[in-house]
Write a protein that holds these residues in place. Structure first.
Motif, PDB file in Angstrom:
ATOM      1  N   THR A  16       0.823  -1.197   0.000  1.00  0.00           N
ATOM      2  CA  THR A  16       0.000   0.000   0.000  1.00  0.00           C
ATOM      3  C   THR A  16       0.858   1.248   0.000  1.00  0.00           C
ATOM      4  OG1 THR A  16      -1.724  -1.165   1.194  1.00  0.00           O
ATOM      5  CG2 THR A  16      -1.816   1.233   1.234  1.00  0.00           C
ATOM      6  N   TYR A  17       1.874   1.264   0.830  1.00  0.00           N
ATOM      7  CA  TYR A  17       2.765   2.416   0.894  1.00  0.00           C
ATOM      8  C   TYR A  17       3.463   2.630  -0.452  1.00  0.00           C
ATOM      9  CZ  TYR A  17       6.365   5.632   2.432  1.00  0.00           C
ATOM     10  OH  TYR A  17       7.185   6.719   2.549  1.00  0.00           O
ATOM     11  N   ALA A  18       4.029   1.570  -0.997  1.00  0.00           N
ATOM     12  CA  ALA A  18       4.765   1.688  -2.258  1.00  0.00           C
ATOM     13  C   ALA A  18       3.842   2.118  -3.401  1.00  0.00           C
ATOM     14  CB  ALA A  18       5.433   0.360  -2.591  1.00  0.00           C
ATOM     15  N   CYS A  19       2.686   1.508  -3.506  1.00  0.00           N
ATOM     16  CA  CYS A  19       1.757   1.854  -4.596  1.00  0.00           C
ATOM     17  C   CYS A  19       1.259   3.286  -4.471  1.00  0.00           C
ATOM     18  CB  CYS A  19       0.585   0.891  -4.620  1.00  0.00           C
ATOM     19  SG  CYS A  19       1.041  -0.752  -5.185  1.00  0.00           S
ATOM     20  N   SER A  20       0.895   3.698  -3.266  1.00  0.00           N
ATOM     21  CA  SER A  20       0.374   5.062  -3.109  1.00  0.00           C
ATOM     22  C   SER A  20       1.446   6.102  -3.429  1.00  0.00           C
ATOM     23  CB  SER A  20      -0.181   5.269  -1.706  1.00  0.00           C
ATOM     24  OG  SER A  20       0.837   5.174  -0.736  1.00  0.00           O
ATOM     25  N   VAL A  21       2.678   5.861  -3.013  1.00  0.00           N
ATOM     26  CA  VAL A  21       3.762   6.805  -3.301  1.00  0.00           C
ATOM     27  C   VAL A  21       4.040   6.853  -4.799  1.00  0.00           C
ATOM     28  CG1 VAL A  21       6.234   7.205  -3.010  1.00  0.00           C
ATOM     29  CG2 VAL A  21       4.817   6.682  -1.026  1.00  0.00           C
ATOM     30  N   LEU A  22       4.101   5.705  -5.433  1.00  0.00           N
ATOM     31  CA  LEU A  22       4.390   5.679  -6.864  1.00  0.00           C
ATOM     32  C   LEU A  22       3.276   6.309  -7.688  1.00  0.00           C
ATOM     33  CD1 LEU A  22       6.058   2.178  -7.225  1.00  0.00           C
ATOM     34  CD2 LEU A  22       7.161   4.422  -7.319  1.00  0.00           C
ATOM     35  N   MET A  24       1.184   8.691  -6.705  1.00  0.00           N
ATOM     36  CA  MET A  24       1.238  10.143  -6.523  1.00  0.00           C
ATOM     37  C   MET A  24       2.437  10.753  -7.233  1.00  0.00           C
ATOM     38  SD  MET A  24      -0.121  10.781  -2.685  1.00  0.00           S
ATOM     39  CE  MET A  24       0.585   9.340  -1.920  1.00  0.00           C
ATOM     40  N   ARG A  25       3.544  10.050  -7.260  1.00  0.00           N
ATOM     41  CA  ARG A  25       4.753  10.589  -7.880  1.00  0.00           C
ATOM     42  C   ARG A  25       4.659  10.601  -9.399  1.00  0.00           C
ATOM     43  NH1 ARG A  25       8.174  13.527  -9.586  1.00  0.00           N
ATOM     44  NH2 ARG A  25      10.338  12.954  -9.792  1.00  0.00           N
ATOM     45  N   TYR A  26       4.110   9.542  -9.997  1.00  0.00           N
ATOM     46  CA  TYR A  26       4.148   9.402 -11.448  1.00  0.00           C
ATOM     47  C   TYR A  26       2.817   9.651 -12.145  1.00  0.00           C
ATOM     48  CZ  TYR A  26       8.833   7.688 -10.836  1.00  0.00           C
ATOM     49  OH  TYR A  26      10.159   7.594 -10.516  1.00  0.00           O
ATOM     50  N   ARG A  27       1.836  10.217 -11.475  1.00  0.00           N
ATOM     51  CA  ARG A  27       0.607  10.573 -12.176  1.00  0.00           C
ATOM     52  C   ARG A  27       0.905  11.736 -13.123  1.00  0.00           C
ATOM     53  NH1 ARG A  27      -2.653  13.413  -7.219  1.00  0.00           N
ATOM     54  NH2 ARG A  27      -1.187  15.119  -6.998  1.00  0.00           N
ATOM     55  N   ARG A  28      -0.090  12.134 -13.897  1.00  0.00           N
ATOM     56  CA  ARG A  28       0.122  13.135 -14.941  1.00  0.00           C
ATOM     57  C   ARG A  28       0.699  14.433 -14.394  1.00  0.00           C
ATOM     58  NH1 ARG A  28      -4.859  15.465 -17.791  1.00  0.00           N
ATOM     59  NH2 ARG A  28      -5.654  13.558 -16.898  1.00  0.00           N
ATOM     60  N   ASP A  29       0.142  14.959 -13.322  1.00  0.00           N
ATOM     61  CA  ASP A  29       0.660  16.183 -12.699  1.00  0.00           C
ATOM     62  C   ASP A  29       1.420  15.818 -11.423  1.00  0.00           C
ATOM     63  OD1 ASP A  29      -1.597  15.352 -11.389  1.00  0.00           O
ATOM     64  OD2 ASP A  29      -2.248  17.360 -10.859  1.00  0.00           O
ATOM     65  N   GLY A  30       2.330  14.872 -11.534  1.00  0.00           N
ATOM     66  CA  GLY A  30       3.034  14.271 -10.406  1.00  0.00           C
ATOM     67  C   GLY A  30       3.648  15.262  -9.433  1.00  0.00           C
ATOM     68  N   TRP A  33       8.939  13.909  -4.522  1.00  0.00           N
ATOM     69  CA  TRP A  33       9.048  12.716  -3.695  1.00  0.00           C
ATOM     70  C   TRP A  33       8.654  12.969  -2.244  1.00  0.00           C
ATOM     71  CZ3 TRP A  33       9.113   7.962  -5.254  1.00  0.00           C
ATOM     72  CH2 TRP A  33       9.625   7.647  -6.513  1.00  0.00           C
ATOM     73  N   GLU A  34       9.062  14.104  -1.682  1.00  0.00           N
ATOM     74  CA  GLU A  34       8.813  14.341  -0.257  1.00  0.00           C
ATOM     75  C   GLU A  34       7.321  14.355   0.085  1.00  0.00           C
ATOM     76  OE1 GLU A  34      10.865  16.397  -2.050  1.00  0.00           O
ATOM     77  OE2 GLU A  34      12.764  15.586  -1.354  1.00  0.00           O
ATOM     78  N   PRO A  35       6.488  15.146  -0.607  1.00  0.00           N
ATOM     79  CA  PRO A  35       5.057  15.092  -0.271  1.00  0.00           C
ATOM     80  C   PRO A  35       4.438  13.724  -0.544  1.00  0.00           C
ATOM     81  CG  PRO A  35       5.506  16.974  -1.709  1.00  0.00           C
ATOM     82  CD  PRO A  35       6.761  16.183  -1.592  1.00  0.00           C
ATOM     83  N   ALA A  36       4.890  13.067  -1.613  1.00  0.00           N
ATOM     84  CA  ALA A  36       4.351  11.739  -1.929  1.00  0.00           C
ATOM     85  C   ALA A  36       4.673  10.747  -0.809  1.00  0.00           C
ATOM     86  CB  ALA A  36       4.910  11.245  -3.259  1.00  0.00           C
ATOM     87  N   LEU A  37       5.892  10.811  -0.284  1.00  0.00           N
ATOM     88  CA  LEU A  37       6.267   9.905   0.803  1.00  0.00           C
ATOM     89  C   LEU A  37       5.477  10.198   2.077  1.00  0.00           C
ATOM     90  CD1 LEU A  37      10.118   9.893   0.244  1.00  0.00           C
ATOM     91  CD2 LEU A  37       8.562   7.985  -0.143  1.00  0.00           C
ATOM     92  N   LEU A  38       5.262  11.474   2.368  1.00  0.00           N
ATOM     93  CA  LEU A  38       4.504  11.831   3.573  1.00  0.00           C
ATOM     94  C   LEU A  38       3.028  11.461   3.449  1.00  0.00           C
ATOM     95  CD1 LEU A  38       6.107  15.280   4.429  1.00  0.00           C
ATOM     96  CD2 LEU A  38       6.373  13.124   5.652  1.00  0.00           C
ATOM     97  N   ILE A  39       2.427  11.710   2.302  1.00  0.00           N
ATOM     98  CA  ILE A  39       1.025  11.335   2.111  1.00  0.00           C
ATOM     99  C   ILE A  39       0.878   9.821   2.146  1.00  0.00           C
ATOM    100  CG2 ILE A  39      -0.889  11.379   0.461  1.00  0.00           C
ATOM    101  CD1 ILE A  39       0.063  14.206  -0.321  1.00  0.00           C
ATOM    102  N   GLY A  40       1.876   9.117   1.623  1.00  0.00           N
ATOM    103  CA  GLY A  40       1.854   7.655   1.700  1.00  0.00           C
ATOM    104  C   GLY A  40       1.809   7.167   3.139  1.00  0.00           C
TER     105      GLY A  40
END
Length: 76
Positions: A16-22, A24-30, A33-40
């Protein structure tokens, strides 16, 4: 084959952590890394809670089905 409960929880957490971070990071308006990791970190416990609720709901439905089948058999 069924996983032991601690292994299942650990697997759900990591995936779940890995998928949510990835996502958020690689979506169209990605995002960076820092906010993606924290939201994860915030999303992961929520998903674990929802997974636990789903397991509990499915177990209750299974037991209710068994009781209903038992009542139908007893009524015959």
């Amino acid at each position: 084959m069924s996983l032991p409960k601690p292994m299942k929880i650990a697997l759900i957490l990591v995936l779940t952590y890995a998928c949510s971070v990835l996502v958020m990071r690689y979506r169209r308006d990605g995002m960076d890394w820092e906010p993606a990791l924290l939201i994860g970190l915030l999303v992961t416990p929520l998903v674990l809670l929802l997974s636990w609720g789903r397991d509990r709901l499915m177990d209750g439905a299974r037991r209710a089905g068994e009781r209903a089948r038992g009542r139908r058999r007893a009524a015959r």
